[in-house]
Design an enzyme around this catalytic site. Structure first.
Site, PDB file in Angstrom:
ATOM      1  N   ARG A 221       0.714  -1.182  -0.507  1.00  0.00           N
ATOM      2  CA  ARG A 221      -0.181   0.137  -0.208  1.00  0.00           C
ATOM      3  C   ARG A 221       0.861   1.309  -0.503  1.00  0.00           C
ATOM      4  O   ARG A 221       0.039   2.129  -0.537  1.00  0.00           O
ATOM      5  CB  ARG A 221      -0.788  -0.150   1.514  1.00  0.00           C
ATOM      6  CG  ARG A 221      -2.218  -0.590   1.123  1.00  0.00           C
ATOM      7  CD  ARG A 221      -2.779  -0.800   2.305  1.00  0.00           C
ATOM      8  NE  ARG A 221      -4.248  -1.782   1.103  1.00  0.00           N
ATOM      9  CZ  ARG A 221      -5.586  -2.064   2.302  1.00  0.00           C
ATOM     10  NH1 ARG A 221      -4.615  -2.051   3.931  1.00  0.00           N
ATOM     11  NH2 ARG A 221      -6.561  -2.151   1.984  1.00  0.00           N
TER      12      ARG A 221
ATOM     13  N   LYS B 131     -18.185 -14.310   4.599  1.00  0.00           N
ATOM     14  CA  LYS B 131     -20.218 -13.827   5.077  1.00  0.00           C
ATOM     15  C   LYS B 131     -20.213 -13.036   3.639  1.00  0.00           C
ATOM     16  O   LYS B 131     -19.834 -12.741   2.734  1.00  0.00           O
ATOM     17  CB  LYS B 131     -19.769 -12.235   5.840  1.00  0.00           C
ATOM     18  CG  LYS B 131     -19.330 -12.801   7.307  1.00  0.00           C
ATOM     19  CD  LYS B 131     -19.272 -11.161   8.391  1.00  0.00           C
ATOM     20  CE  LYS B 131     -20.916 -11.431   8.869  1.00  0.00           C
ATOM     21  NZ  LYS B 131     -20.814  -9.684   9.016  1.00  0.00           N
TER      22      LYS B 131
ATOM     23  N   GLY C 299      -8.168  -7.810   0.716  1.00  0.00           N
ATOM     24  CA  GLY C 299      -6.636  -8.197   1.611  1.00  0.00           C
ATOM     25  C   GLY C 299      -6.641  -9.385   1.614  1.00  0.00           C
ATOM     26  O   GLY C 299      -4.904 -10.229   1.309  1.00  0.00           O
TER      27      GLY C 299
HETATM   28  P1  AMP Z   1     -14.117 -12.005   4.473  1.00  0.00           P
HETATM   29  O1  AMP Z   1     -13.503 -11.159   5.427  1.00  0.00           O
HETATM   30  O2  AMP Z   1     -15.573 -12.759   4.141  1.00  0.00           O
HETATM   31  O3  AMP Z   1     -13.171 -12.282   3.043  1.00  0.00           O
HETATM   32  O4  AMP Z   1     -13.926 -13.890   4.615  1.00  0.00           O
HETATM   33  C1  AMP Z   1     -12.784 -14.370   4.597  1.00  0.00           C
HETATM   34  C2  AMP Z   1     -12.115 -15.458   5.884  1.00  0.00           C
HETATM   35  O5  AMP Z   1     -13.117 -16.261   5.509  1.00  0.00           O
HETATM   36  C3  AMP Z   1     -10.884 -15.284   5.781  1.00  0.00           C
HETATM   37  O6  AMP Z   1     -10.489 -15.716   7.015  1.00  0.00           O
HETATM   38  C4  AMP Z   1     -10.987 -17.151   5.852  1.00  0.00           C
HETATM   39  O7  AMP Z   1     -10.691 -18.045   6.653  1.00  0.00           O
HETATM   40  C5  AMP Z   1     -12.946 -17.475   6.027  1.00  0.00           C
HETATM   41  N1  AMP Z   1     -13.461 -18.754   5.467  1.00  0.00           N
HETATM   42  C6  AMP Z   1     -12.792 -18.711   4.060  1.00  0.00           C
HETATM   43  N2  AMP Z   1     -13.477 -20.165   3.828  1.00  0.00           N
HETATM   44  C7  AMP Z   1     -13.880 -20.770   5.126  1.00  0.00           C
HETATM   45  C8  AMP Z   1     -14.596 -22.655   5.380  1.00  0.00           C
HETATM   46  N3  AMP Z   1     -14.763 -22.975   4.671  1.00  0.00           N
HETATM   47  N4  AMP Z   1     -14.541 -21.721   6.794  1.00  0.00           N
HETATM   48  C9  AMP Z   1     -14.442 -21.140   7.198  1.00  0.00           C
HETATM   49  N5  AMP Z   1     -14.551 -19.654   7.238  1.00  0.00           N
HETATM   50  C10 AMP Z   1     -13.887 -19.915   6.723  1.00  0.00           C
END
Ligand code: AMP
Length: 402
Positions: free
Chosen positions: A43, A204, A360
């Site tokens: 960044r 999410k 990120g």
């Molecule tokens: P986001 O901030 O919504 O893009 O989510 C990112 C996070 O999603 C990361 O910290 C990952 O560890 C989590 N993630 C990805 N796949 C899974 C899964 N199958 N179960 C739980 N968390 C997940």
């Protein structure tokens, strides 16, 4: 500019005459720190074209930025001091530093800058008024310059003092990084080469449903992976065991699947999974034989068959937008799916596809797969790029609009 952003009239840095001017510039230096230094300076490096331009024309440049979430109180853990040091190394020049972003010391530092000199002020978020955009804070900040340059793309979706507030008191323009980001995102939403693929992952559904709703009107293929995928699978009545589920988002997931179907957009969910009984590094991982997950298991990554299918669709695409990991990539045993997607996106780019990667986590994955320089554009702002693609007007841009 795309849709609702189209009405915004934004001035560009290169059209301004800032010779010798006192310039206040907002940058995004929300970087990871480690052992008292900067762990990843991407960044910081991304702001260098704007800073070099300003220094070359002899502007007196005061930079403001935020780092982490210090909750409106000074906290040495979130000091921008190490960032000032790294910036000085990159620019090969002295970067003055003030231990606050407002108040007598900060104003003396900015007032005493000579032509072609630069200062970075301490973390904006040490003051609660930055995020509330209240208490005359924006006006105080605006005293650091006679012109404002907004180059913090990653902060544009927040209506804070340094984004939505300062332009009320100073004339301003967008910097070169913000221009670059907007050009690439416009390209994705405006006139993409086809087939156009969107890959969305992460935890999410509710964070990404808006962008999905809009992208599904423009894309040819949608890939959903990561924790989000389980809500989509549950919406299709697939057994997901103890995997992440956002029950309240099931109707949204259903409506995306339906919208995709009605528009002839191919919607791909993981065909298999790496699962565990508990999310621990040393837990014995299993691979499912199909989409269903048994009741005692958690889906932690996409499986080998999904990697194969997703890699093929990536390889067949000419425009690719990717945001969010395919699994719990922070834990080594569940990083394989995300790294494979990163590599496939890089290979497709090598064959002529335009690839835009945001968020990120996706950037960390490109670095992990050693392909960060092999995609067309890595966005420095995950949230801002999603909101832009959703068609929302970003408050930081609206404030600058003529
Ligand atoms: P986001 O901030 O919504 O893009 O989510 C990112 C996070 O999603 C990361 O910290 C990952 O560890 C989590 N993630 C990805 N796949 C899974 C899964 N199958 N179960 C739980 N968390 C997940």
């Amino acid at each position: 500019m795309a849709d609702s952003q189209q009405t915004l009239k934004l001035r560009r840095l290169q059209d301004m005459n800032l010779r010798g001017a006192r310039v206040l510039a907002r940058v995004d230096y929300n970087v990871p720190l480690k052992d008292g230094g900067v762990a990843d300076d991407t960044r910081i490096r991304e702001t260098l074209p704007t800073l070099r331009h300003l220094l070359d024309v002899g502007a007196k440049v005061t930079l403001v930025a935020h780092l982490g979430r210090p909750s409106g109180k000074p906290n040495p853990k979130y000091s921008l001091k190490p960032v000032a040091e790294r910036l000085g190394q990159l620019l090969k020049t002295r970067v003055h530093f003030a231990s606050d972003c407002v108040g007598p010391e900060a104003h003396t530092v900015s007032a005493q800058l000579g032509s072609g000199e630069l200062a970075l002020l301490e973390n904006l978020r040490f003051h609660p008024e930055e995020e509330s955009n209240g208490g005359g804070f924006a006006q105080e900040l605006s005293r650091h310059g006679e012109f404002f340059v907004q180059d913090a793309f990653g902060a544009l979706h927040r209506a804070h003092a340094s984004t939505a507030g300062v332009p009320k008191y100073l004339p301003g323009c967008i910097g070169l990084l913000v221009q670059k980001e907007l050009e690439f995102l416009d390209r994705v939403i405006g006139n993409p080469q086809r087939p156009f693929l969107a890959i969305l992952g992460g935890a999410k559904v509710s964070d990404k449903i808006g962008v999905m709703r809009r992208l599904v009107e423009r894309i040819d293929t949608l890939v959903v992976g990561g924790g989000m995928a389980y809500t989509f699978l549950a919406a299709q009545n697939v057994e997901i065991g103890k995997s992440l589920l956002e029950k309240a988002s099931i109707p949204d997931a259903k409506s995306i699947i339906e919208k995709a179907y009605n528009r002839g957009v191919e919607c791909l969910l993981p065909a298999d999974h790496v699962t565990v009984g508990e999310l621990k590094d040393d837990c014995a991982a299993k691979i499912t034989s199909g989409m269903a997950i048994s009741p005692d298991q958690i889906g932690a990554d996409i499986g080998p068959r999904s990697i194969e299918i997703f890699s093929q669709v990536i390889s067949d695409s000419k425009t690719i937008f990717w945001n969010g990991p395919m699994g719990v990539f922070e834990m080594e045993p569940f990083a394989r799916g995300s790294v494979a997607v990163a590599k496939a996106v890089a290979r497709a780019t090598g064959k002529g596809a335009v690839s835009i990667v945001g968020g990120g986590d996706s950037l960390a994955l490109l670095n992990k797969a050693k392909v960060a320089d092999k995609v067309t554009h890595c966005s420095t702002g995950g949230g801002a790029s999603l909101e832009f693609l959703e068609g929302r007007v970003l408050p930081g841009l609206l404030a600058l609009s003529q």
